[in-house]
Design an enzyme around this catalytic site. Structure first.
Site, mmCIF file in Angstrom:
data_model
loop_
_atom_site.group_PDB
_atom_site.id
_atom_site.type_symbol
_atom_site.label_atom_id
_atom_site.label_comp_id
_atom_site.label_asym_id
_atom_site.label_seq_id
_atom_site.Cartn_x
_atom_site.Cartn_y
_atom_site.Cartn_z
ATOM 1 C CD GLU A 1 3.073 -9.232 6.267
ATOM 2 O OE1 GLU A 1 3.905 -8.298 6.323
ATOM 3 O OE2 GLU A 1 3.295 -10.292 5.680
ATOM 4 C CB ALA B 1 -0.928 -0.008 1.211
HETATM 5 MO MO1 MOS Z 1 3.432 -11.668 2.943
HETATM 6 S S1 MOS Z 1 3.680 -13.356 4.047
HETATM 7 O O1 MOS Z 1 5.038 -11.110 2.708
HETATM 8 O O2 MOS Z 1 2.505 -11.963 1.610
#
Ligand code: MOS
Length: 715
Positions: free
Chosen positions: A674, A515
């Site tokens: 993440e 993003a």
């Molecule tokens: Mo992520 S595990 O770097 O798609």
């Protein structure tokens, strides 16, 4: 005009997706590409050894079969050659069917191509293979003695760091935690399987891959390197991706085999992995054994801090997950060390899965921090605040936008953390033991070279193009918002086109870099276009006006050298544990996050809730189990490999603090894909301890592990 950025704009691709008009790799049909053939992969049924004899006669004679490719007739392919300019393995060649040797269970031994999928699958059972099996090593726990130190981790991250004198500081610490935590193999397993439709253009000697991939440029490079073709003759089309989570950073056997077969047969060939094949042909997160040592003063200040992570690697494709690396920036302590060690096993190569590094690493470390708080009889939030560094503890540079304490305080307030049971196993609600847990979240802020293009047509509409992917995260939407904002247009005058190798190259979606990378490149392209418009006095020629924007990788951006840049958060969880059966139910969960400027509140919240849910899975559910005799995953389907479902996730919320990281980039944005996975599982694990007084260090925390530690019941 008020800014578009940050608004909860609905997904611009939402109507296409809910009406079935967003075409995924395996769904292209003859009006697009001509009648395709279907390939089915035959996998090895041993974990190590060689093919002694392979007989394809019966398969070749079966109805509809056009080709059976094995190591005996597969064309010569490129070999994996590391590319120092791209310190990730996804760009390098991945030859298939290139020798009779078997390196891991399920490795392709044949591809059967037929007129229909059913014919290909039926004929695949007629391929007759005789193996000469050899003993392999598949048992991670039993092979700990073989652990060795690699030179670097992925992306060139240092494997070991040491500051001060850990050993003597730890020996002299007043309060100590010294524990080992284990985490299992985990798989990404997105809804859409790994799939490729390979289409040859005979007259041009070119090939197009309609493929489910997170990084178009990596897919193109890997295909070209493996097929030994000029990358300009390989085209990749990946406009819609049904989830990736790391499993599609690279293309795997499905793509290589489809492309080889299509080139040879001069006809389109489709190959998708079955769910079972994904468990053997796509890399998993390594199992880990992590030792954490914390030495503190009575006031909670750490004097010594060590995190040592051991994981497996495939010896032919060394690959490591930076499980302890986040700690180098997270907590203050004058004496510290981090280490990573690898145990070679005869399994498929491991790969990135959902917050590689932090996800399993913070499960261990943030559990240990909770153990320290308990040993000190301190509030877990307070212990973390005591260890908040003023500068990056190992790099000695300032942080750009460190808001961990704010996230913890805001989360504690909103969650009602003051109602946390002060003593473990002290609060009951009927048959449920009630516990609260919290954990910190932090995730690095990567940046990779990214380009984007924008064109304005004479009608005043703008088209943005990049080979960036939208893996379900909302990329189309945020890039529409950013371009509309930069060009001063309403969003319905901006069209974003992604996922084609003809478009300017990016690092796609992964590692939480997508993003921020692509939105900043798009913003620059729009600024350049505005300058061109000014020069042209606002007149747009018939072919339109076009401009490109680019951002450089972290290594070429001085802010990455001068600042410690991460995103932060705090998780709070309440669980109930059945006092008789040990059944664990999440009751509610809250995450508070700071990741610079948020580009779209709605898609961001969806990402964050999804990530928290993965963390719940890591704490309570997910575990891929190896048969240590054969190297096969025994629970290789979504019935046996358990992930949280709606019934497992009750009240859950994610809140993002308003922010702007002016060192991160011009938009002030950092990745969030993440962040919320990191620490989430530890908050749940810590709540289980608070509920029961039972500390399980062997993840996932299933009821059989809790049961022996439940408080005795009357009668
Ligand atoms: Mo992520 S595990 O770097 O798609």
């Amino acid at each position: 005009m008020t800014t578009m950025i940050g608004k909860s704009v609905n997904r611009v691709d939402g109507p296409l997706k809910v009406s079935g008009q967003a075409t995924y790799a395996y769904e292209y049909w003859d009006s697009d590409v001509g009648q395709p053939l279907y390939g089915f992969i035959v996998g090895a049924t041993i974990g190590k050894g060689r093919i002694a004899r392979i007989d394809t006669t019966r398969a070749e004679r079966a109805a509809g079969v056009r080709l059976v490719m094995t190591h005996l007739n597969a064309p010569a392919q490129g070999i994996p050659t590391p590319n120092p300019s791209i310190p990730l393995p996804y760009w390098v060649a991945k030859p298939e069917l290139s020798s009779p040797d078997i390196h891991h269970y399920g490795e392709p031994v044949a591809l059967v191509v037929a007129t229909t999928f059913e014919q290909a699958r039926a004929a695949s059972s007629l391929v007759d293979v005789e193996y000469a099996a050899e003993p392999g090593h598949y048992d991670f726990a039993a092979r700990q003695g073989q652990a060795y130190a690699p030179k670097t981790l992925v992306l060139g991250i240092a494997t070991d760091t040491a500051v001060g004198d850990f050993d003597s500081a730890f020996a002299g610490a007043e309060v100590k935690v010294d524990q080992r935590y284990t985490t299992p193999y985990e798989f990404s397993q997105p809804m859409e399987p790994n799939a490729c439709l390979a289409v040859p253009h005979g007259e041009r000697e070119e090939l197009t891959a309609y493929v489910s991939t997170q990084i178009v440029a990596a897919a193109r490079a890997r295909i070209a390197n493996t097929l030994r073709m000029d990358p300009r003759r390989i085209h990749v089309v990946a406009p819609y991706i049904g989830g990736g989570f790391g499993s599609k950073l690279a293309v795997h056997a499905e793509t290589i085999l489809a492309m080889l077969a299509a080139r040879q047969l001069k006809q389109p060939v489709k190959v998708a992995m079955t769910r079972q094949q994904i468990f053997q042909l796509v890399g998993m997160r390594t199992a880990s054994s992590q030792r954490v040592r914390l030495g503190a003063e009575r006031d909670g200040r750490l004097v010594a801090l060590a995190h040592e992570a051991t994981m497996y690697t495939n010896p032919r494709q060394e690959w490591s997950e930076p499980m302890a690396a986040f700690l180098r920036s997270l907590y203050a302590a004058p004496n510290r060390l981090t280490r990573h060690r690898l145990v070679p096993l005869d399994l498929q190569g491991n790969e990135d899965i959902r917050a590689p590094g932090e996800a399993p690493g913070m499960l261990a470390l943030e559990s240990a921090m909770d153990e320290l708080a308990h040993a000190l009889a301190m509030d877990p939030v307070e212990v973390r605040i005591q260890n908040e560094p003023t500068r990056d503890p190992e790099r000695d540079v300032p942080s750009s936008d460190r808001r961990l304490v704010e996230c913890m305080r805001e989360g504690a307030r909103r969650f009602g953390w003051e109602r946390r049971p002060a003593r473990p196993a002290s609060v009951r609600d009927g048959r449920w033991l009630i516990g609260y847990g919290m954990a910190a979240a932090s995730r690095g802020h990567p940046q990779a070279p990214t380009r984007a293009r924008v064109r304005m047509d004479p009608d005043g509409n703008a088209v943005v193009q990049s080979d960036m992917t939208d893996i379900g995260t909302g990329t189309y939407t945020i890039l529409t918002q950013v371009a509309a904002d930069a060009l001063g247009l309403p969003i319905d005058r901006v069209r974003v086109e992604l996922g084609r190798s003809e478009f300017p190259a990016s690092w796609g979606s992964g590692g939480s870099w997508g993003a921020a990378n692509s939105s900043n490149a798009v913003r620059r392209a729009c600024e350049a276009l505005r300058e061109k418009l000014q020069t042209a006095d606002g007149r747009i020629p018939a072919e339109g006006l076009e401009a490109e924007g680019e951002i450089v990788g972290a290594a070429d951006d001085p802010n990455f050298k001068n600042y410690s840049m991460s995103s932060y958060g705090a998780h709070f969880a309440e669980v109930g544990v059945d006092v008789d059966t040990g059944e664990i139910r999440l009751r509610r969960m809250l995450g508070v996050f700071a990741a610079g400027r948020i580009l779209n509140q709605k898609t961001a919240r969806s990402q964050l809730i999804g990530g928290m849910t993965w963390g719940v899975g890591a704490a309570l559910h997910e575990e891929a189990v190896i048969d240590t005799r054969s190297g096969a995953f025994v629970n290789r389907d979504l019935a046996g490999y358990v992930v949280p479902v709606h019934g497992d996730i009750p009240e859950i919320d994610a809140i993002v603090l308003d922010g702007f990281d002016d060192k991160a980039n011009a938009l002030g944005a950092k990745g969030i894909g993440e962040l919320s996975i990191c620490g989430s599982g530890a908050a749940v694990a810590n709540a289980v301890f608070n509920a029961t007084g039972m500390r399980v260090r062997d993840f996932p925390i299933t009821l059989d592990k809790v049961l022996p530690g439940l408080p005795p019941q009357d009668g």
